[in-house]
Design a protein around this motif. Sequence first.
Motif, mmCIF file in Angstrom:
data_model
loop_
_atom_site.group_PDB
_atom_site.id
_atom_site.type_symbol
_atom_site.label_atom_id
_atom_site.label_comp_id
_atom_site.label_asym_id
_atom_site.label_seq_id
_atom_site.Cartn_x
_atom_site.Cartn_y
_atom_site.Cartn_z
ATOM 1 N N ASP A 1 0.840 -1.196 0.000
ATOM 2 C CA ASP A 1 0.000 0.000 0.000
ATOM 3 C C ASP A 1 0.878 1.249 0.000
ATOM 4 O O ASP A 1 0.608 2.221 -0.711
ATOM 5 N N LEU A 2 1.929 1.219 0.822
ATOM 6 C CA LEU A 2 2.821 2.372 0.904
ATOM 7 C C LEU A 2 3.519 2.610 -0.434
ATOM 8 O O LEU A 2 3.608 3.749 -0.908
ATOM 9 N N SER A 3 3.987 1.535 -1.053
ATOM 10 C CA SER A 3 4.601 1.672 -2.385
ATOM 11 C C SER A 3 3.625 2.297 -3.360
ATOM 12 O O SER A 3 3.988 3.184 -4.138
ATOM 13 N N ALA A 4 2.375 1.844 -3.300
ATOM 14 C CA ALA A 4 1.374 2.358 -4.233
ATOM 15 C C ALA A 4 1.154 3.858 -4.047
ATOM 16 O O ALA A 4 1.148 4.623 -5.007
ATOM 17 N N VAL A 5 1.001 4.294 -2.795
ATOM 18 C CA VAL A 5 0.714 5.709 -2.578
ATOM 19 C C VAL A 5 1.947 6.575 -2.857
ATOM 20 O O VAL A 5 1.825 7.705 -3.339
ATOM 21 N N LEU A 6 3.125 6.039 -2.597
ATOM 22 C CA LEU A 6 4.338 6.791 -2.924
ATOM 23 C C LEU A 6 4.467 6.948 -4.438
ATOM 24 O O LEU A 6 4.764 8.030 -4.945
ATOM 25 N N ALA A 7 4.221 5.848 -5.153
ATOM 26 C CA ALA A 7 4.280 5.921 -6.609
ATOM 27 C C ALA A 7 3.288 6.965 -7.121
ATOM 28 O O ALA A 7 3.610 7.789 -7.974
ATOM 29 N N PHE A 8 2.095 6.938 -6.567
ATOM 30 C CA PHE A 8 1.081 7.908 -6.961
ATOM 31 C C PHE A 8 1.551 9.322 -6.657
ATOM 32 O O PHE A 8 1.383 10.239 -7.467
ATOM 33 N N GLY A 9 2.143 9.493 -5.502
ATOM 34 C CA GLY A 9 2.633 10.811 -5.106
ATOM 35 C C GLY A 9 3.706 11.336 -6.039
ATOM 36 O O GLY A 9 3.694 12.507 -6.418
ATOM 37 N N TYR A 10 4.635 10.484 -6.441
ATOM 38 C CA TYR A 10 5.686 10.909 -7.356
ATOM 39 C C TYR A 10 5.126 11.215 -8.736
ATOM 40 O O TYR A 10 5.657 12.054 -9.463
ATOM 41 N N ALA A 11 4.064 10.508 -9.107
ATOM 42 C CA ALA A 11 3.512 10.677 -10.450
ATOM 43 C C ALA A 11 2.587 11.871 -10.562
ATOM 44 O O ALA A 11 2.200 12.250 -11.657
ATOM 45 N N THR A 12 2.209 12.449 -9.444
ATOM 46 C CA THR A 12 1.247 13.547 -9.473
ATOM 47 C C THR A 12 1.902 14.843 -9.022
ATOM 48 O O THR A 12 2.932 14.815 -8.355
ATOM 49 N N PRO A 13 1.284 15.989 -9.345
ATOM 50 C CA PRO A 13 1.871 17.263 -8.918
ATOM 51 C C PRO A 13 1.739 17.466 -7.412
ATOM 52 O O PRO A 13 1.007 16.742 -6.744
ATOM 53 N N GLY A 14 2.446 18.436 -6.905
ATOM 54 C CA GLY A 14 2.407 18.734 -5.484
ATOM 55 C C GLY A 14 3.351 17.837 -4.701
ATOM 56 O O GLY A 14 4.133 17.086 -5.278
#
Lengths: 180, 172
Positions: free
Chosen positions: B43-56
């Motif tokens: 889950d943490l990997s998923a949200v980190l990946a999402f965070g890097y892929a999105t602005p902000g």
Amino acid sequence: MIRYRQLAGIFLSIGSRGYGGWSSMALLSEVELVDKRRLISRQQLQAAVATGQMLPGATGVSIAANLGHKLRGLPGALVATSCYLLPAICLVLAFAAVYFRLAPSSDLTAQLDGLTAALGGIILANAVQLGKRHSNGWRPWALVALAFVIQLRYHLNPVILLGGFGLAGLIWYLAEDKRS
Amino acid sequence: MISDLAYLLLVSAFISLATFGGGAQALFYQYTVSERQWISSTDLSAVLAFGYATPGPAVFGTATFIGYHVAGLTGAVVGTVGIYAVPFGLALLASRYLSRFFNWPSVKAFIQWLGLAAAGLVAATAFRMAHIGLDTIWWQLLVFGGAFTLSLAWKSNPLYILLAGGLLGLAL
């Protein structure tokens, strides 16, 4: 004096375009506030960025708060920061809602192999950039390597690792200072 | 639930205080995966990946994500406020007093060594997140190395790197 609506619009725009961390946010802020609209001077912007880097926590937030404050005091800081964060917060909330509804973790692990490998590479690049930021010369990298090895081998609570090194740095400085 | 929210607030605030340029990933891992088991490593990997892929902010969005999972929208608000309130407040105070404090040589030395340790910590987290070990398949190492090189040398957009890696993973 800038109007709140304009301030909000500018930081919403920055917040929806700043990919890859705070440095792109800083660049966008410079373009929007200094180059395009001359709302602040380049020196003021650079000071805000330098301050943001110095403080703990999300650097982008520190920069937005600082700039918003410069432009319209405390309300300005609140408007700038919340507008900067809004796109990211909405996105991650949407992601959370979808993710926990659709994804029992066990099924995903195999499919995400490539993703986690890529993520690891990106995070490692972050680590190198972080190391560069605190290094002057090659010797500090020995400390980076030491922390790396300790963490891989002993899985310390990160707080102990970070605090321990910080304290060691303080002691080292005091010792050096006493010598001279 | 209240105790969960209180813990979330405290942990988020703490993580924001302990992060000088980096290291939040490892701290989230420690407190929300290892200790509290609110989410899994995947889950943490998923949200980190999402965070890097999105602005902000990339990593700090994790607080919002976990908050939502733990206590719905209320939790999301608590996590978000917790993680961003400290840098916000400090930035407002920073003009005079804090600047002087952070420019003290002893404080600078503390932060420098902490930052270096954080770099090593984040590097270790990188290997851990990518599950790099003795049994790692060769193409995963390639993706890892490729992502690293692209990120560092070419400053490629993380979104594309992650998409490429993810697609390769599905294909192979």
